[in-house]
Structures are given as structure tokens and as C-alpha cells.
Design a protein around this motif. Sequence first.
Motif: not given
Length: 271
Positions: A135-148, A203-209
Amino acid sequence: MRLINRHPGRLPAFILGLIPFILLVLIYGVASQQRLAENSNDKLLPGLEQMSAAVDRMAFQEDRRSGDYLMLNDTLASLQRLGLGVGIAASLALVVGVLNGSLPLFRANMAPLVSAASMVPPLAILPILFIVFGLGELSKVMLIVIGTAPVMMRDIAQRVRELPQEQFIKIQTLGANSWQVINRMVLPQVLPRLIDSVRLSLGPAWLFLIAAEAIASTEGLGYRIFLVRRYLAMDVILPYVIWITILAIVIDQCLRLANRRLFPWYNAGGR
């Protein structure tokens, strides 16, 4: 003169672009006044004074419990996650996209995977990311990476393939090997296109974040919005949404300016 051939000057274009925003503010102001006139405690459409007080409390006063300026902390946390995610995604997109577009063997191997990855709904795999990365920072960053990243990879690869074949032929005729073709001909022409691709992915990056922060976070703009929604605190939510929009516009314009300054030849056509 036909309407299709009429182009406004810089000042008229600015004024025309400003009109819809002014209309939205006026409509909101009238609707807010009507609701507050009927019920002074209405929370759905807070007035300007209520939102100003909330901004002052969140941005310019220390939180009694933590001693922090909450809006500043939330902004810094979100921008750090966004910067890391988009930066990693752009780097991967540049490498994989250029190789996919330049090398047929690499394209045959990786293009199907990239195409499939770009079709996966990123929010659908958010629980998997939390399980794998915590639940740390890595999962949030990875969501942006995978999404964009996959979408940007496909865009860069397509841009490379759109380069005139005459250029590839001429540079190889002059004795360039594959690395020199990529380094001296492809990269200089693709870098400004990468900046455009990053701008489209913001735009998508902000959404995933915001989605990731809303589910599992202790700070961030998305976290704060979803924290106060249970209290129907629209006086906090609306300024936060406006602030996110302002940040997105500023980042987009900074990238646009950087593109113009670094690659004036690319923008010579009025992009």
C-alpha cells in the motif's frame, strides 16, 4: 469571407477562450446564491466566502493535529508520485517505442505485448498492484506507469514508422549502422513527439493517481478529496479540484514551452 477562413488574433482568441469560463462562474454563482438563500447551511454549492475560508484553513494555517500545511503537503505528495510515474513511463516509452518502430525483429517480438498491455484497464488491476507492491508509494507510481507507458510506447513507435523511408535509406547509404541510425536520425525527431505524448498522457495519469490515493494513502490531493467527502465538505472539494486543474494546466504549458524552446524546428508549423 467564409467563417471557416476567419482566424482570430491573439487578444480576440484569448477573450473568446475566457468567455466559457466566465459563464461557468456566473452560472455557479447564481445557483449558489439561490441555494444559500433558501438554506444558509447548504453544503452542495458553497459560496465564494466559504471556499475562501476553506482554502485559508487548508493552505495557510497549520493543522492543529499534525502541525502541517495540509494543502501544501498534499500537493507535494501528489506531484512527487505523478512526476515519478510519468517520468518512468516516458523513459520506457522512448526506449521501447523507438526500438519497436526501428527494428522489425524487435517489433515482431514486443509489439503484440505492448498492444495487449495498452488494452488492459489500469484501474482493474489496482487491487493486484496493492497485493504485489503493498500500500506504499510503489503501487501508486506503478499504476501511473502501467496506465500510461503502453499507450505512449505505441504512439512513439507509430511516430518512428511515419518517418520518411528516404531518410533511412540515405543515412544507411552513408555508412551508418543500426545504432547510428537510431541515435543520429530517429531520436532527434522523436524527442519532441515524446513531449507531446507525455502531454496527452497527463490526464489519465492524474486519474490513476487520484484513484490510487483515494483507496490507500495518508496524504495527497486525491486522498484529501475522498476523506472530506464523507462530511459533504464541498467547500474543500471544489477548491481542491480547481487546484488540480490549475496544476495540470501549468504542467502542460511548461511542457509545451519546453518543446518550443528545445525543438523550434518541430513547432515551426504552428503546433
